[in-house]
Design a protein around this motif. Structure first.
Motif, PDB file in Angstrom:
ATOM      1  N   PHE A   9      41.143  44.552  38.179  1.00 46.08           N
ATOM      2  CA  PHE A   9      40.004  45.445  38.271  1.00 46.08           C
ATOM      3  C   PHE A   9      38.715  44.645  38.284  1.00 46.08           C
ATOM      4  CE2 PHE A   9      41.506  45.330  33.899  1.00 46.08           C
ATOM      5  CZ  PHE A   9      40.378  45.027  33.156  1.00 46.08           C
ATOM      6  N   ASP A  10      37.693  45.246  38.858  1.00 49.94           N
ATOM      7  CA  ASP A  10      36.369  44.634  38.934  1.00 49.94           C
ATOM      8  C   ASP A  10      35.448  45.358  37.972  1.00 49.94           C
ATOM      9  OD1 ASP A  10      36.325  44.141  42.548  1.00 49.94           O
ATOM     10  OD2 ASP A  10      37.353  43.059  40.963  1.00 49.94           O
ATOM     11  N   LEU A  11      34.544  44.606  37.381  1.00 51.52           N
ATOM     12  CA  LEU A  11      33.519  45.168  36.505  1.00 51.52           C
ATOM     13  C   LEU A  11      32.178  44.576  36.897  1.00 51.52           C
ATOM     14  CD1 LEU A  11      35.204  44.816  32.989  1.00 51.52           C
ATOM     15  CD2 LEU A  11      34.947  46.908  34.330  1.00 51.52           C
ATOM     16  N   PRO A  12      31.114  45.350  36.771  1.00 48.58           N
ATOM     17  CA  PRO A  12      29.790  44.759  36.999  1.00 48.58           C
ATOM     18  C   PRO A  12      29.481  43.748  35.899  1.00 48.58           C
ATOM     19  CG  PRO A  12      29.597  47.069  36.331  1.00 48.58           C
ATOM     20  CD  PRO A  12      31.055  46.766  36.461  1.00 48.58           C
ATOM     21  N   ALA A  13      28.784  42.702  36.256  1.00 50.62           N
ATOM     22  CA  ALA A  13      28.440  41.641  35.291  1.00 50.62           C
ATOM     23  C   ALA A  13      27.214  42.075  34.496  1.00 50.62           C
ATOM     24  CB  ALA A  13      28.197  40.320  36.005  1.00 50.62           C
ATOM     25  N   ASN A  14      27.421  42.969  33.551  1.00 54.01           N
ATOM     26  CA  ASN A  14      26.312  43.441  32.724  1.00 54.01           C
ATOM     27  C   ASN A  14      26.739  43.476  31.250  1.00 54.01           C
ATOM     28  OD1 ASN A  14      27.738  45.891  32.261  1.00 54.01           O
ATOM     29  ND2 ASN A  14      26.790  46.838  34.044  1.00 54.01           N
ATOM     30  N   THR A  50      32.127  37.709  28.161  1.00 59.59           N
ATOM     31  CA  THR A  50      30.756  37.472  27.701  1.00 59.59           C
ATOM     32  C   THR A  50      30.198  36.192  28.314  1.00 59.59           C
ATOM     33  OG1 THR A  50      31.121  38.679  25.655  1.00 59.59           O
ATOM     34  CG2 THR A  50      29.312  37.088  25.661  1.00 59.59           C
ATOM     35  N   ASN A  51      30.989  35.126  28.354  1.00 60.41           N
ATOM     36  CA  ASN A  51      30.546  33.886  29.012  1.00 60.41           C
ATOM     37  C   ASN A  51      30.274  34.124  30.491  1.00 60.41           C
ATOM     38  OD1 ASN A  51      30.589  32.251  26.780  1.00 60.41           O
ATOM     39  ND2 ASN A  51      32.533  31.277  27.267  1.00 60.41           N
ATOM     40  N   ALA A  52      31.163  34.861  31.154  1.00 61.24           N
ATOM     41  CA  ALA A  52      30.991  35.111  32.583  1.00 61.24           C
ATOM     42  C   ALA A  52      29.697  35.868  32.842  1.00 61.24           C
ATOM     43  CB  ALA A  52      32.193  35.889  33.122  1.00 61.24           C
ATOM     44  N   VAL A  53      29.425  36.885  32.035  1.00 60.97           N
ATOM     45  CA  VAL A  53      28.182  37.656  32.199  1.00 60.97           C
ATOM     46  C   VAL A  53      26.972  36.758  31.976  1.00 60.97           C
ATOM     47  CG1 VAL A  53      26.781  39.500  31.169  1.00 60.97           C
ATOM     48  CG2 VAL A  53      29.213  39.890  31.646  1.00 60.97           C
ATOM     49  N   ALA A  76      43.032  36.588  33.421  1.00 58.67           N
ATOM     50  CA  ALA A  76      42.081  35.725  34.122  1.00 58.67           C
ATOM     51  C   ALA A  76      40.816  36.514  34.413  1.00 58.67           C
ATOM     52  CB  ALA A  76      42.687  35.211  35.426  1.00 58.67           C
ATOM     53  N   VAL A  77      39.682  35.856  34.253  1.00 58.28           N
ATOM     54  CA  VAL A  77      38.382  36.455  34.530  1.00 58.28           C
ATOM     55  C   VAL A  77      37.699  35.590  35.587  1.00 58.28           C
ATOM     56  CG1 VAL A  77      36.135  37.114  33.594  1.00 58.28           C
ATOM     57  CG2 VAL A  77      38.207  37.389  32.192  1.00 58.28           C
ATOM     58  N   GLY A  78      37.452  36.186  36.744  1.00 55.32           N
ATOM     59  CA  GLY A  78      36.767  35.483  37.820  1.00 55.32           C
ATOM     60  C   GLY A  78      35.307  35.879  37.878  1.00 55.32           C
ATOM     61  N   ASP A  79      34.450  34.905  38.176  1.00 60.54           N
ATOM     62  CA  ASP A  79      33.024  35.184  38.311  1.00 60.54           C
ATOM     63  C   ASP A  79      32.451  34.322  39.423  1.00 60.54           C
ATOM     64  OD1 ASP A  79      32.046  32.613  37.301  1.00 60.54           O
ATOM     65  OD2 ASP A  79      32.541  33.314  35.309  1.00 60.54           O
ATOM     66  N   GLY A  80      31.181  34.530  39.738  1.00 64.44           N
ATOM     67  CA  GLY A  80      30.530  33.823  40.830  1.00 64.44           C
ATOM     68  C   GLY A  80      29.818  32.546  40.431  1.00 64.44           C
ATOM     69  N   SER A  81      30.023  32.067  39.227  1.00 63.18           N
ATOM     70  CA  SER A  81      29.343  30.869  38.758  1.00 63.18           C
ATOM     71  C   SER A  81      30.263  29.655  38.836  1.00 63.18           C
ATOM     72  CB  SER A  81      28.895  31.056  37.304  1.00 63.18           C
ATOM     73  OG  SER A  81      28.399  29.846  36.781  1.00 63.18           O
ATOM     74  N   ASP A 119      36.794  31.619  49.697  1.00 64.77           N
ATOM     75  CA  ASP A 119      36.225  32.705  48.898  1.00 64.77           C
ATOM     76  C   ASP A 119      34.770  32.393  48.572  1.00 64.77           C
ATOM     77  OD1 ASP A 119      38.627  33.979  48.919  1.00 64.77           O
ATOM     78  OD2 ASP A 119      39.145  33.545  46.833  1.00 64.77           O
ATOM     79  N   SER A 120      34.135  33.340  47.931  1.00 68.92           N
ATOM     80  CA  SER A 120      32.776  33.089  47.450  1.00 68.92           C
ATOM     81  C   SER A 120      32.840  32.042  46.345  1.00 68.92           C
ATOM     82  CB  SER A 120      32.163  34.387  46.932  1.00 68.92           C
ATOM     83  OG  SER A 120      32.957  34.911  45.889  1.00 68.92           O
ATOM     84  N   PRO A 121      31.718  31.380  46.043  1.00 69.19           N
ATOM     85  CA  PRO A 121      31.736  30.364  44.991  1.00 69.19           C
ATOM     86  C   PRO A 121      32.113  30.970  43.645  1.00 69.19           C
ATOM     87  CG  PRO A 121      29.555  30.551  45.997  1.00 69.19           C
ATOM     88  CD  PRO A 121      30.419  31.575  46.614  1.00 69.19           C
ATOM     89  N   GLY A 122      32.637  30.147  42.789  1.00 68.91           N
ATOM     90  CA  GLY A 122      32.951  30.611  41.447  1.00 68.91           C
ATOM     91  C   GLY A 122      34.240  30.018  40.918  1.00 68.91           C
ATOM     92  N   LYS A 123      34.733  30.662  39.875  1.00 71.13           N
ATOM     93  CA  LYS A 123      35.910  30.147  39.180  1.00 71.13           C
ATOM     94  C   LYS A 123      36.642  31.297  38.512  1.00 71.13           C
ATOM     95  CE  LYS A 123      33.198  29.607  35.042  1.00 71.13           C
ATOM     96  NZ  LYS A 123      32.093  30.380  35.593  1.00 71.13           N
ATOM     97  N   HIS A 124      37.845  30.991  38.029  1.00 73.22           N
ATOM     98  CA  HIS A 124      38.613  31.893  37.185  1.00 73.22           C
ATOM     99  C   HIS A 124      38.890  31.169  35.871  1.00 73.22           C
ATOM    100  CE1 HIS A 124      39.628  33.744  41.099  1.00 73.22           C
ATOM    101  NE2 HIS A 124      39.585  34.842  40.377  1.00 73.22           N
ATOM    102  N   VAL A 125      38.535  31.781  34.766  1.00 77.87           N
ATOM    103  CA  VAL A 125      38.889  31.277  33.446  1.00 77.87           C
ATOM    104  C   VAL A 125      40.068  32.121  32.997  1.00 77.87           C
ATOM    105  CG1 VAL A 125      38.131  30.911  31.064  1.00 77.87           C
ATOM    106  CG2 VAL A 125      36.505  30.627  32.953  1.00 77.87           C
TER     107      VAL A 125
END
Length: 159
Positions: A9-14, A50-53, A76-81, A119-125
């Motif tokens: 699932f996707d969540l907004p980074a807020n 929390t780190n991803a946000v 796994a949590v993927g983000d654009g950073s 893919d877009s830039p980023g990583k999965h923790v």
């Protein structure tokens, strides 16, 4: 071979992302019969989200994947950073900096994987929680209930 259950699932980074991720992870693990993993999974997904946000742009969604197998749960949590989490030295009066220490202490394994170049830039923790020996997951009951629960909360579910 043992059954594998997967939800994405996707969540907004807020600021609400960590709470929503905790609730969804808890509900999925409960439906899948993995209640014994839920408490630690809630804590660790909260820290990683929390780190991803904190380090990604607010318009980049977070991508969360949960995989339950008989012997482990992997989240796994993927983000654009491209900023990788680090375990830094913290003092008693520091207000932050302990999250990855918790992940390292409570997860059986954890790591960071860069997103593929296409893919877009980023990583999965990601982190894993090892499970005690158990009977097979009852897929026939777990998958439809989990799909309905996640679909009601977040339309970006892919079974």
């Amino acid at each position: 071979m043992a059954a594998t259950l997967t939800a994405r699932f996707d969540l907004p980074a807020n600021t609400r992302a960590a709470g929503r991720a905790r609730r969804l992870v808890n509900e999925l693990l409960t439906i899948w019969g993995r209640e014994e993993d839920a408490e630690v999974a809630r804590l660790l997904v909260s820290e990683v989200v929390t780190n991803a946000v904190r380090y990604t742009r607010c318009d980049d969604p977070l991508h969360i994947q949960i995989i339950a197998q008989n012997d482990r749960v992997r989240i796994a949590v993927g983000d654009g950073s491209m900023i990788r989490p680090i375990m830094r030295t913290v003092c008693d009066d520091d207000e932050s900096g302990r999250g990855m220490h918790l992940v390292a202490a409570l997860a059986s394994e954890w790591g960071v994987v860069d997103k593929p170049a296409e893919d877009s830039p980023g990583k999965h923790v990601w982190f894993e929680l090892a499970a005690p020996a158990r009977a097979a997951i009852p897929v026939s009951a777990a998958v439809p209930a989990a799909a309905a629960m996640v679909a009601a909360c977040q339309p970006a579910f892919f079974p």
